[in-house]
Design a protein around this motif. Structure first.
Motif, PDB file in Angstrom:
ATOM      1  N   LEU A  34     -12.191 -37.765  34.107  1.00 62.11           N
ATOM      2  CA  LEU A  34     -13.243 -36.357  34.741  1.00 62.11           C
ATOM      3  C   LEU A  34     -15.040 -37.394  34.376  1.00 62.11           C
ATOM      4  O   LEU A  34     -15.442 -36.728  34.759  1.00 62.11           O
ATOM      5  CB  LEU A  34     -13.308 -35.794  33.350  1.00 62.11           C
ATOM      6  N   ASP A  35     -14.462 -38.792  35.182  1.00 60.69           N
ATOM      7  CA  ASP A  35     -15.657 -39.293  34.585  1.00 60.69           C
ATOM      8  C   ASP A  35     -15.349 -40.686  35.691  1.00 60.69           C
ATOM      9  O   ASP A  35     -14.527 -40.930  35.497  1.00 60.69           O
ATOM     10  CB  ASP A  35     -16.347 -39.396  33.884  1.00 60.69           C
ATOM     11  N   VAL A  36     -16.753 -41.425  36.237  1.00 61.96           N
ATOM     12  CA  VAL A  36     -16.012 -42.637  36.595  1.00 61.96           C
ATOM     13  C   VAL A  36     -15.475 -43.792  35.930  1.00 61.96           C
ATOM     14  O   VAL A  36     -15.249 -44.576  36.294  1.00 61.96           O
ATOM     15  CB  VAL A  36     -17.331 -43.569  37.770  1.00 61.96           C
ATOM     16  N   TYR A  37     -16.408 -43.766  34.627  1.00 64.44           N
ATOM     17  CA  TYR A  37     -15.937 -44.585  33.248  1.00 64.44           C
ATOM     18  C   TYR A  37     -14.254 -44.482  33.046  1.00 64.44           C
ATOM     19  O   TYR A  37     -13.521 -45.916  33.043  1.00 64.44           O
ATOM     20  CB  TYR A  37     -16.406 -44.272  31.913  1.00 64.44           C
ATOM     21  N   GLU A  38     -13.884 -43.147  33.217  1.00 61.97           N
ATOM     22  CA  GLU A  38     -12.518 -43.578  32.622  1.00 61.97           C
ATOM     23  C   GLU A  38     -11.847 -43.212  33.923  1.00 61.97           C
ATOM     24  O   GLU A  38     -10.875 -44.372  34.037  1.00 61.97           O
ATOM     25  CB  GLU A  38     -12.566 -42.079  32.669  1.00 61.97           C
ATOM     26  N   TYR A  39     -12.358 -43.362  34.590  1.00 69.24           N
ATOM     27  CA  TYR A  39     -11.596 -43.147  35.838  1.00 69.24           C
ATOM     28  C   TYR A  39     -11.473 -45.383  36.449  1.00 69.24           C
ATOM     29  O   TYR A  39     -10.731 -45.649  37.016  1.00 69.24           O
ATOM     30  CB  TYR A  39     -12.216 -43.172  37.450  1.00 69.24           C
ATOM     31  N   VAL A  72     -19.914 -38.336  42.945  1.00 72.95           N
ATOM     32  CA  VAL A  72     -19.203 -39.777  42.463  1.00 72.95           C
ATOM     33  C   VAL A  72     -19.146 -40.938  43.079  1.00 72.95           C
ATOM     34  O   VAL A  72     -19.718 -41.776  42.475  1.00 72.95           O
ATOM     35  CB  VAL A  72     -17.804 -38.747  42.841  1.00 72.95           C
ATOM     36  N   ARG A  73     -20.000 -41.306  44.368  1.00 74.24           N
ATOM     37  CA  ARG A  73     -20.690 -41.668  44.876  1.00 74.24           C
ATOM     38  C   ARG A  73     -21.652 -42.221  44.504  1.00 74.24           C
ATOM     39  O   ARG A  73     -21.562 -43.891  43.926  1.00 74.24           O
ATOM     40  CB  ARG A  73     -21.050 -41.806  46.172  1.00 74.24           C
ATOM     41  N   MET A  74     -22.584 -41.704  43.984  1.00 74.19           N
ATOM     42  CA  MET A  74     -23.873 -42.353  43.481  1.00 74.19           C
ATOM     43  C   MET A  74     -23.595 -42.448  41.812  1.00 74.19           C
ATOM     44  O   MET A  74     -24.067 -43.397  41.213  1.00 74.19           O
ATOM     45  CB  MET A  74     -24.889 -41.649  43.225  1.00 74.19           C
ATOM     46  N   ALA A  78     -23.627 -46.917  40.108  1.00 75.75           N
ATOM     47  CA  ALA A  78     -24.353 -46.816  39.175  1.00 75.75           C
ATOM     48  C   ALA A  78     -23.604 -47.653  38.015  1.00 75.75           C
ATOM     49  O   ALA A  78     -23.776 -48.710  37.195  1.00 75.75           O
ATOM     50  CB  ALA A  78     -24.797 -45.534  38.764  1.00 75.75           C
ATOM     51  N   TYR A  79     -22.164 -47.276  38.064  1.00 74.22           N
ATOM     52  CA  TYR A  79     -20.835 -48.252  37.904  1.00 74.22           C
ATOM     53  C   TYR A  79     -20.670 -49.209  37.914  1.00 74.22           C
ATOM     54  O   TYR A  79     -21.039 -50.574  36.620  1.00 74.22           O
ATOM     55  CB  TYR A  79     -19.950 -47.554  37.792  1.00 74.22           C
ATOM     56  N   GLU A  80     -20.984 -49.912  39.311  1.00 78.88           N
ATOM     57  CA  GLU A  80     -21.322 -51.394  39.747  1.00 78.88           C
ATOM     58  C   GLU A  80     -22.146 -51.997  39.094  1.00 78.88           C
ATOM     59  O   GLU A  80     -21.886 -52.878  39.283  1.00 78.88           O
ATOM     60  CB  GLU A  80     -20.751 -51.135  41.361  1.00 78.88           C
ATOM     61  N   ALA A  81     -23.419 -51.368  39.735  1.00 80.95           N
ATOM     62  CA  ALA A  81     -24.402 -52.038  39.301  1.00 80.95           C
ATOM     63  C   ALA A  81     -24.484 -52.600  37.479  1.00 80.95           C
ATOM     64  O   ALA A  81     -25.002 -53.439  37.233  1.00 80.95           O
ATOM     65  CB  ALA A  81     -25.995 -51.328  39.610  1.00 80.95           C
ATOM     66  N   GLU A  82     -24.017 -51.156  37.032  1.00 83.52           N
ATOM     67  CA  GLU A  82     -24.115 -51.635  35.847  1.00 83.52           C
ATOM     68  C   GLU A  82     -22.664 -52.866  35.120  1.00 83.52           C
ATOM     69  O   GLU A  82     -23.804 -54.044  34.178  1.00 83.52           O
ATOM     70  CB  GLU A  82     -23.859 -50.706  34.699  1.00 83.52           C
ATOM     71  N   GLN A  83     -21.626 -53.007  36.004  1.00 78.95           N
ATOM     72  CA  GLN A  83     -20.798 -54.038  35.686  1.00 78.95           C
ATOM     73  C   GLN A  83     -21.193 -55.118  35.690  1.00 78.95           C
ATOM     74  O   GLN A  83     -21.022 -55.578  35.294  1.00 78.95           O
ATOM     75  CB  GLN A  83     -19.407 -53.682  35.909  1.00 78.95           C
ATOM     76  N   GLU A  84     -22.564 -54.879  36.846  1.00 78.62           N
ATOM     77  CA  GLU A  84     -22.503 -56.244  38.152  1.00 78.62           C
ATOM     78  C   GLU A  84     -23.775 -57.320  36.785  1.00 78.62           C
ATOM     79  O   GLU A  84     -23.540 -58.288  36.848  1.00 78.62           O
ATOM     80  CB  GLU A  84     -22.893 -56.215  38.899  1.00 78.62           C
ATOM     81  N   ALA A  85     -24.757 -55.788  36.351  1.00 80.27           N
ATOM     82  CA  ALA A  85     -25.846 -56.439  35.603  1.00 80.27           C
ATOM     83  C   ALA A  85     -24.696 -57.115  34.258  1.00 80.27           C
ATOM     84  O   ALA A  85     -25.392 -57.936  33.600  1.00 80.27           O
ATOM     85  CB  ALA A  85     -26.266 -55.543  34.992  1.00 80.27           C
ATOM     86  N   LYS A  86     -24.228 -56.628  33.286  1.00 79.75           N
ATOM     87  CA  LYS A  86     -23.127 -57.542  32.424  1.00 79.75           C
ATOM     88  C   LYS A  86     -22.166 -58.864  32.633  1.00 79.75           C
ATOM     89  O   LYS A  86     -22.852 -59.688  32.011  1.00 79.75           O
ATOM     90  CB  LYS A  86     -22.183 -56.195  31.917  1.00 79.75           C
ATOM     91  N   LYS A  87     -22.239 -58.590  33.428  1.00 81.98           N
ATOM     92  CA  LYS A  87     -21.102 -59.726  33.992  1.00 81.98           C
ATOM     93  C   LYS A  87     -22.443 -60.892  34.128  1.00 81.98           C
ATOM     94  O   LYS A  87     -21.641 -61.848  34.258  1.00 81.98           O
ATOM     95  CB  LYS A  87     -20.508 -60.148  35.510  1.00 81.98           C
TER      96      LYS A  87
END
Length: 104
Positions: A34-39, A72-74, A78-87
């Motif tokens: 239902l969302d990109v985090y679950e995906y 979904v694309r946006m 945002a998810y990928e940018a968030e993960q990159e910032a955490k990394k």
């Protein structure tokens, strides 16, 4: 051997998008996200069986609007940018909020 996962953007009767995942290497029921985090969690979980070597094939059902695909694309971006910032242990997340997980 690399896994092959079909990711299909679909829409519910109420107009909300969701993503259906199908592992093409297995004969199992689809998984619904239902969302990109679950995906992201489900893709990672499915990928463990293939040592992380998976190919994701994207598509969308006929009833899905361009706005839903863009949303979904946006959210994925945002998810990928968030993960990159955490990394990178960045002090702030891409949206400007503090990264409380960063080492100070």
């Amino acid at each position: 051997m690399a896994g092959m996962i079909e990711s299909t953007i679909k829409t519910s009767p109420l107009g909300r998008w969701y993503i259906e995942l199908v592992d093409t290497m297995k004969d199992e029921e689809p998984i619904f996200c239902l969302d990109v985090y679950e995906y992201a969690d489900k893709i990672e979980e499915m990928g463990k069986e293939y040592d992380g070597a998976v190919e994701v094939l994207w598509s969308s059902d006929d009833g899905v609007t361009p706005e839903q695909i863009n949303e979904v694309r946006m959210q994925m971006n945002a998810y990928e940018a968030e993960q990159e910032a955490k990394k990178e242990n960045a002090e702030h997340m891409p949206d400007g909020t503090p990264n409380f997980g960063a080492q100070q």
